[in-house]
Design a protein around this motif. Structure first.
Motif, PDB file in Angstrom:
ATOM      1  N   ASP A   1     -51.014   9.233 -55.420  1.00 41.95           N
ATOM      2  CA  ASP A   1     -50.601   9.946 -54.214  1.00 41.95           C
ATOM      3  C   ASP A   1     -50.206   8.946 -53.124  1.00 41.95           C
ATOM      4  OD1 ASP A   1     -50.127  11.732 -52.185  1.00 41.95           O
ATOM      5  OD2 ASP A   1     -52.228  12.173 -51.792  1.00 41.95           O
TER       6      ASP A   1
ATOM      7  N   PRO B   1     -46.130   7.042 -51.760  1.00 41.96           N
ATOM      8  CA  PRO B   1     -44.700   6.935 -52.093  1.00 41.96           C
ATOM      9  C   PRO B   1     -44.395   5.654 -52.852  1.00 41.96           C
ATOM     10  CG  PRO B   1     -45.049   6.650 -49.719  1.00 41.96           C
ATOM     11  CD  PRO B   1     -46.385   6.985 -50.312  1.00 41.96           C
TER      12      PRO B   1
ATOM     13  N   ASP C   1     -38.090  14.628 -51.189  1.00 48.43           N
ATOM     14  CA  ASP C   1     -38.947  15.227 -50.155  1.00 48.43           C
ATOM     15  C   ASP C   1     -38.778  16.736 -50.038  1.00 48.43           C
ATOM     16  OD1 ASP C   1     -40.076  12.777 -49.479  1.00 48.43           O
ATOM     17  OD2 ASP C   1     -38.688  12.400 -47.822  1.00 48.43           O
TER      18      ASP C   1
ATOM     19  N   ALA D   1     -40.270  18.597 -53.167  1.00 48.26           N
ATOM     20  CA  ALA D   1     -41.717  18.367 -53.269  1.00 48.26           C
ATOM     21  C   ALA D   1     -42.468  18.850 -52.035  1.00 48.26           C
ATOM     22  CB  ALA D   1     -41.998  16.879 -53.483  1.00 48.26           C
TER      23      ALA D   1
ATOM     24  N   SER E   1     -42.816  16.997 -49.375  1.00 50.06           N
ATOM     25  CA  SER E   1     -43.585  15.809 -48.984  1.00 50.06           C
ATOM     26  C   SER E   1     -43.108  15.226 -47.657  1.00 50.06           C
ATOM     27  CB  SER E   1     -43.479  14.744 -50.075  1.00 50.06           C
ATOM     28  OG  SER E   1     -42.138  14.470 -50.402  1.00 50.06           O
ATOM     29  N   SER E   2     -43.989  14.464 -47.017  1.00 47.82           N
ATOM     30  CA  SER E   2     -43.638  13.777 -45.772  1.00 47.82           C
ATOM     31  C   SER E   2     -42.667  12.637 -46.067  1.00 47.82           C
ATOM     32  CB  SER E   2     -44.886  13.181 -45.116  1.00 47.82           C
ATOM     33  OG  SER E   2     -45.777  14.187 -44.716  1.00 47.82           O
TER      34      SER E   2
ATOM     35  N   SER F   1     -41.290   9.057 -46.478  1.00 43.54           N
ATOM     36  CA  SER F   1     -42.080   7.869 -46.809  1.00 43.54           C
ATOM     37  C   SER F   1     -42.019   6.798 -45.728  1.00 43.54           C
ATOM     38  CB  SER F   1     -41.628   7.292 -48.159  1.00 43.54           C
ATOM     39  OG  SER F   1     -40.268   6.943 -48.150  1.00 43.54           O
TER      40      SER F   1
ATOM     41  N   TYR G   1     -47.990  14.006 -56.041  1.00 45.00           N
ATOM     42  CA  TYR G   1     -48.219  14.601 -54.716  1.00 45.00           C
ATOM     43  C   TYR G   1     -49.051  15.866 -54.883  1.00 45.00           C
ATOM     44  CZ  TYR G   1     -47.366  16.801 -50.206  1.00 45.00           C
ATOM     45  OH  TYR G   1     -47.526  17.414 -48.985  1.00 45.00           O
TER      46      TYR G   1
ATOM     47  N   LEU H   1     -47.941  19.482 -53.639  1.00 39.85           N
ATOM     48  CA  LEU H   1     -46.936  20.231 -54.394  1.00 39.85           C
ATOM     49  C   LEU H   1     -47.604  21.223 -55.342  1.00 39.85           C
ATOM     50  CD1 LEU H   1     -44.057  20.731 -55.548  1.00 39.85           C
ATOM     51  CD2 LEU H   1     -44.360  18.668 -56.935  1.00 39.85           C
TER      52      LEU H   1
ATOM     53  N   ILE I   1     -40.979  12.232 -57.101  1.00 41.89           N
ATOM     54  CA  ILE I   1     -42.338  12.738 -57.269  1.00 41.89           C
ATOM     55  C   ILE I   1     -42.407  13.535 -58.567  1.00 41.89           C
ATOM     56  CG2 ILE I   1     -44.050  14.345 -56.346  1.00 41.89           C
ATOM     57  CD1 ILE I   1     -43.078  13.400 -53.519  1.00 41.89           C
TER      58      ILE I   1
END
Length: 288
Positions: free
Chosen positions: A67, A69, A124, A127, A129-130, A132, A178, A181, A281
């Motif tokens: 977990d 990037p 991103d 997923a 996700s924030s 990176s 991640y 997700l 990811i």
């Protein structure tokens, strides 16, 4: 503490901290999968980056979901004039200090319009996700900076990004995972964890229980069921920070990647079209 390990522990999930301590360690969930059943064998807590690097160097075979990037947005790299080759870019990045990273990324953001401050990777969106390059809330830029170089130094294979010289077949394989997700797929947008004791509410406790039950029942598109002992289940429920559960979510994602590889996919389920500078990811839908 005994340093022996179960030879059947061919999988790991890593909940990473860029500044690990006894209170906030790096958590490894170790286990294996057979026929779609993912068995958690144990949780390991590493209280320093040195302990993390040492663990990675140990000669054992595993597929891991981490977990943190594994790359920066291509738009950012091009704008800064950094190397476009993944390894060269990561070596350059590893050579910077955290204040240098913060100042460099802040200057990039300052030059951009409100609402579009950060550059994103292609992964991103799918997923959730924030970016990176974020250095606060969560500081994923520092997680990349602290967590990736030890993987390179240990000669770990990163599918789609980097093959260590002279290592075939790969013994240790790391994928960017991640937990958010998989958690969103199972319990929606409900929060199941908090580092803030005041926010460790009954609602979050119930969400953790529901998330674990969904994993045990195999209610994911990954086609995997999590197998836990009663004591393991209680430990995951009781960890209100969610670090242990996040490590287990990464373990399940790594199990999916391992199954892809066993079915003949040398990329461990990563999409053919992923950007070889940015990374991807694992389990995030591609081209969606």
């Amino acid at each position: 503490m005994s340093t022996h390990h179960d030879l059947s522990e061919s999988l790991l999930g890593c909940d990473f901290s860029s500044r690990p301590t006894r209170q906030k360690p790096i958590v490894l969930a170790l286990g294996q999968q057979r026929s779609g059943r993912v068995q958690l064998s144990r949780l390991l807590r590493l209280e320093s980056l040195e302990a993390y690097a040492e663990w990675l160097r140990q000669p054992r075979a595993w597929v891991g979901g981490f977990d943190l990037p594994f790359g920066l947005p291509r738009e950012l790299v091009l704008s800064l004039g950094w190397p476009r080759d993944w390894e060269a870019c990561m070596r350059h990045y590893a050579g910077l200090s955290r204040p240098e990273i913060r100042d460099c990324f802040a200057a990039f953001c300052d030059a951009r319009p409100v609402g579009g401050k950060f550059a994103h990777r292609a992964t991103d969106g799918p997923a959730g996700s924030s970016p990176s390059m974020k250095w606060v809330n969560p500081p994923v830029a520092y997680m990349l900076h602290a967590g990736l170089p030890p993987l390179l130094d240990a000669g770990v294979h990163l599918p789609g990004l980097w093959q260590p010289p002279g290592q075939a077949p790969a013994q240790r394989v790391a994928l960017e995972a991640y937990p958010g997700l998989l958690a969103r797929e199972l319990i929606g947008a409900r929060s199941y964890k908090s580092d803030d004791r005041a926010k460790q509410t009954p609602e979050r406790l119930i969400a953790r229980k529901d998330l674990i039950t969904a994993l045990e029942n195999g209610q994911t598109r990954l086609g995997l069921r999590l197998k836990l002992s009663h004591a393991q289940r209680d430990a995951l429920v009781d960890d209100a920070r969610g670090d242990s559960l996040d490590a287990v979510l990464c373990l399940v994602q790594a199990a999916w990647a391992q199954r892809c590889q066993e079915a003949g996919d040398a990329r461990y389920g990563l999409p053919e079209g992923m950007d070889p500078l940015e990374g991807w990811i694992v389990t995030a839908p591609f081209g969606a």
